[in-house]
Design a protein around this motif. Sequence first.
Motif, short mmCIF file in Angstrom:
data_model
loop_
_atom_site.label_atom_id
_atom_site.label_comp_id
_atom_site.label_asym_id
_atom_site.label_seq_id
_atom_site.Cartn_x
_atom_site.Cartn_y
_atom_site.Cartn_z
N THR A 2 0.81 -1.12 -0.14
CA THR A 2 -0.08 -0.01 -0.01
C THR A 2 0.89 1.35 -0.25
N ASN A 3 1.85 1.31 0.93
CA ASN A 3 2.56 2.44 1.27
C ASN A 3 3.75 2.56 -0.08
N LEU A 4 4.13 1.62 -0.79
CA LEU A 4 5.30 1.65 -1.39
C LEU A 4 4.75 1.58 -3.04
N ILE A 5 3.56 1.21 -3.35
CA ILE A 5 3.08 1.26 -4.60
C ILE A 5 1.94 2.08 -4.72
N MET A 6 0.86 1.58 -4.25
CA MET A 6 -0.10 2.32 -4.17
C MET A 6 -0.44 3.79 -3.96
N VAL A 7 0.05 4.31 -2.81
CA VAL A 7 0.12 5.74 -2.56
C VAL A 7 0.76 6.44 -3.41
N PRO A 8 2.20 6.46 -3.81
CA PRO A 8 2.81 7.06 -4.95
C PRO A 8 2.11 7.05 -6.23
N TYR A 9 1.43 5.85 -6.43
CA TYR A 9 0.71 5.67 -7.89
C TYR A 9 -0.40 6.90 -7.87
N LEU A 10 -1.08 6.67 -6.76
CA LEU A 10 -2.14 7.40 -6.71
C LEU A 10 -1.90 9.06 -6.54
N PHE A 15 -6.12 11.07 -9.28
CA PHE A 15 -7.70 10.52 -9.72
C PHE A 15 -8.58 11.24 -8.93
N ASP A 16 -9.72 11.59 -9.33
CA ASP A 16 -10.88 12.06 -8.61
C ASP A 16 -11.53 10.99 -7.85
N ASN A 17 -11.61 9.88 -8.31
CA ASN A 17 -12.37 8.77 -7.62
C ASN A 17 -11.49 7.49 -7.74
N VAL A 18 -11.45 6.67 -6.79
CA VAL A 18 -10.60 5.49 -7.13
C VAL A 18 -11.57 4.42 -6.48
N TYR A 50 -6.42 14.18 -2.17
CA TYR A 50 -7.71 14.22 -2.05
C TYR A 50 -8.38 13.47 -3.04
N THR A 51 -8.82 12.37 -2.99
CA THR A 51 -9.52 11.55 -3.75
C THR A 51 -10.63 10.71 -3.03
N GLN A 52 -11.92 10.63 -3.83
CA GLN A 52 -12.77 9.73 -3.24
C GLN A 52 -12.44 8.25 -3.38
N LEU A 53 -12.26 7.64 -2.43
CA LEU A 53 -11.90 6.29 -2.18
C LEU A 53 -13.40 5.38 -1.92
N TYR A 54 -13.42 4.43 -2.88
CA TYR A 54 -14.60 3.57 -2.73
C TYR A 54 -13.84 2.23 -2.46
N ILE A 55 -13.87 1.58 -1.40
CA ILE A 55 -13.29 0.29 -1.15
C ILE A 55 -14.06 -0.80 -0.94
N GLN A 56 -14.19 -1.96 -1.74
CA GLN A 56 -15.07 -2.89 -1.28
C GLN A 56 -14.35 -4.26 -1.16
N PHE A 57 -14.72 -4.78 0.03
CA PHE A 57 -14.13 -6.14 0.62
C PHE A 57 -14.92 -7.48 0.00
N LEU A 58 -14.07 -8.14 -0.85
CA LEU A 58 -14.69 -9.40 -1.00
C LEU A 58 -14.09 -10.70 -0.26
N ASP A 59 -14.54 -11.64 -0.46
CA ASP A 59 -14.04 -12.99 0.10
C ASP A 59 -13.48 -13.47 -1.18
N ARG A 100 -3.07 0.68 -14.38
CA ARG A 100 -3.76 0.54 -13.52
C ARG A 100 -3.28 -0.57 -12.34
N LEU A 101 -3.54 -0.44 -11.07
CA LEU A 101 -3.05 -1.34 -10.20
C LEU A 101 -4.16 -2.42 -9.49
N PHE A 102 -3.54 -3.54 -9.49
CA PHE A 102 -4.49 -4.61 -9.17
C PHE A 102 -3.69 -5.39 -7.90
N PHE A 103 -4.44 -5.59 -6.38
CA PHE A 103 -3.88 -6.36 -5.58
C PHE A 103 -4.63 -7.60 -5.28
#
Length: 103
Positions: A2-10, A15-18, A50-59, A100-103
Motif C-alpha cells: 500500500t505504502n510503497l506502490i499504491m500511495v505513490p501511484y495514486l 484521480f478524482d475517484n478510486v 484528496y481523492t474519493q476512495l471506494y473500497i469494497q471487500f470481497l471474500d 492500473r493497479l490490481f492487488f
Amino acid sequence: MTNLIMVPYLKRKNFDNVNIIADLRINKVAKGLRFDNYLKYKLLFESRVYTQLYIQFLDSRNSNGLQAIDFIAHTFFRKYEFKDIKYYQIIKGRTKKDERLFF
C-alpha cells in the motif's frame, strides 16, 4: 504494498475517484489500522492526496477476479524471488503493461 506502490501511484495520477476491491481477509495492516483506514490516512494526511476512495471487500474464496490476481502476483513473486519461471511461462505473452493497479 500500500505504502510503497499504491500511495505513490495514486499521488502521481491524481484521480478524482478510486475504486478498490480488496480481499476480505485483509484486516490490520500497519499502526493497528484496518486497510481502508490506513490507505485513507496515508493519502490524506501524509501525502495530501484528496481523492474519493471506494473500497469494497470481497471474500477471495468466492471471487474469481481476486483469485486470478493472487495467482499472477504469486507468479511474479516466484519468478523474482526464487527464479522459478514455471507459472510465469503460462502467462508470458498474455499480459500487457497497464497503468492500473490490481492487488
